[in-house]
Motif scaffolding. Structure first.
Motif, mmCIF file in Angstrom:
data_model
loop_
_atom_site.group_PDB
_atom_site.id
_atom_site.type_symbol
_atom_site.label_atom_id
_atom_site.label_comp_id
_atom_site.label_asym_id
_atom_site.label_seq_id
_atom_site.Cartn_x
_atom_site.Cartn_y
_atom_site.Cartn_z
ATOM 1 N N SER A 197 -84.053 -7.912 20.109
ATOM 2 C CA SER A 197 -85.272 -7.106 20.112
ATOM 3 C C SER A 197 -85.993 -7.287 18.783
ATOM 4 O O SER A 197 -85.384 -7.591 17.763
ATOM 5 N N CYS A 242 -90.392 -4.899 21.438
ATOM 6 C CA CYS A 242 -90.137 -3.478 21.662
ATOM 7 C C CYS A 242 -91.116 -2.725 20.769
ATOM 8 O O CYS A 242 -91.229 -3.036 19.590
ATOM 9 N N CYS A 293 -84.740 -0.112 23.523
ATOM 10 C CA CYS A 293 -84.393 -1.475 23.952
ATOM 11 C C CYS A 293 -82.918 -1.769 23.678
ATOM 12 O O CYS A 293 -82.226 -2.342 24.514
#
Length: 149
Positions: A11, A59, A68
Motif C-alpha cells: 500500500s 490508499c 488497506c
C-alpha cells in the motif's frame, strides 16, 4: 520457517502526502543509492510526490492506508504512527540516530519531544521555507529513545 504462499499487498499513500515525504526521506537518509550501494533508495524517489511502481496500491490518507493493511492479508505500508497504533497494526523497528532500533510505541512521546528540542533550523515565520527542516535520526546524549518524526 514459514513461507508465504500469497502475494504481498504493497500500500502507498496518495500523491503529495506528508507520510510519503517522511518515509522516503528516512529511507534515503538511512540507505542512499550510490555506486557502492546500487540497491539503496534513489534520490529521485524522495519527497511527497513520487512515481510509485504500478504494482503498488493507492490508499487514501493514513486512515485509508490503515484500512488497506487491515483488510488485505500480507499487506505492508507506511502511515503516521497515530493511525497505525490506533488500529493495533504491527510495526517495524526503525534505526534512529543513536543506532537503536525502536518502534514508535517504544520511542514514545519522550522520543518525539527529544527529537524536536533543537529548533535552531526551524523558521520563525509560518510563511518562510520549511523544506530544510528535518527531525530525522536525531542523536542525543541524554536519551536512547528517539523516533523518526
Amino acid at each position: 520457517s514459514t513461507t508465504s504462499t500469497f502475494p504481498i499487498f504493497v500500500s502507498r499513500s496518495h500523491l503529495g502526502s506528508r507520510s510519503t515525504n517522511a518515509i522516503t526521506n528516512y529511507l534515503y537518509s538511512s540507505c542512499p543509492r550510490a555506486d557502492g550501494n546500487p540497491k539503496g533508495w534513489p534520490m529521485e524517489k524522495v519527497g511527497a510526490t513520487i512515481d510509485w511502481h504500478p504494482s503498488t496500491n493507492l490508499c487514501e490518507g493514513s486512515s485509508g492506508t490503515a484500512m488497506c493493511i487491515s483488510e488485505n492479508e500480507g499487506a505492508i505500508g507506511y502511515m503516521d504512527a497515530y493511525h497505525g497504533n490506533k488500529e493495533g497494526l504491527n510495526e517495524i523497528k526503525l534505526r534512529n540516530g543513536d543506532g537503536n532500533f525502536l518502534t514508535s510505541r517504544e520511542a514514545g512521546v519522550e522520543g518525539v519531544q527529544a527529537a524536536a528540542i533543537d529548533l535552531s533550523n526551524v523558521p520563525n515565520d509560518i510563511y518562510e521555507d520549511y523544506s530544510g527542516v528535518s527531525f530525522y535520526n536525531q542523536v542525543r546524549v541524554e536519551s536512547h529513545r528517539h523516533y523518526t518524526v
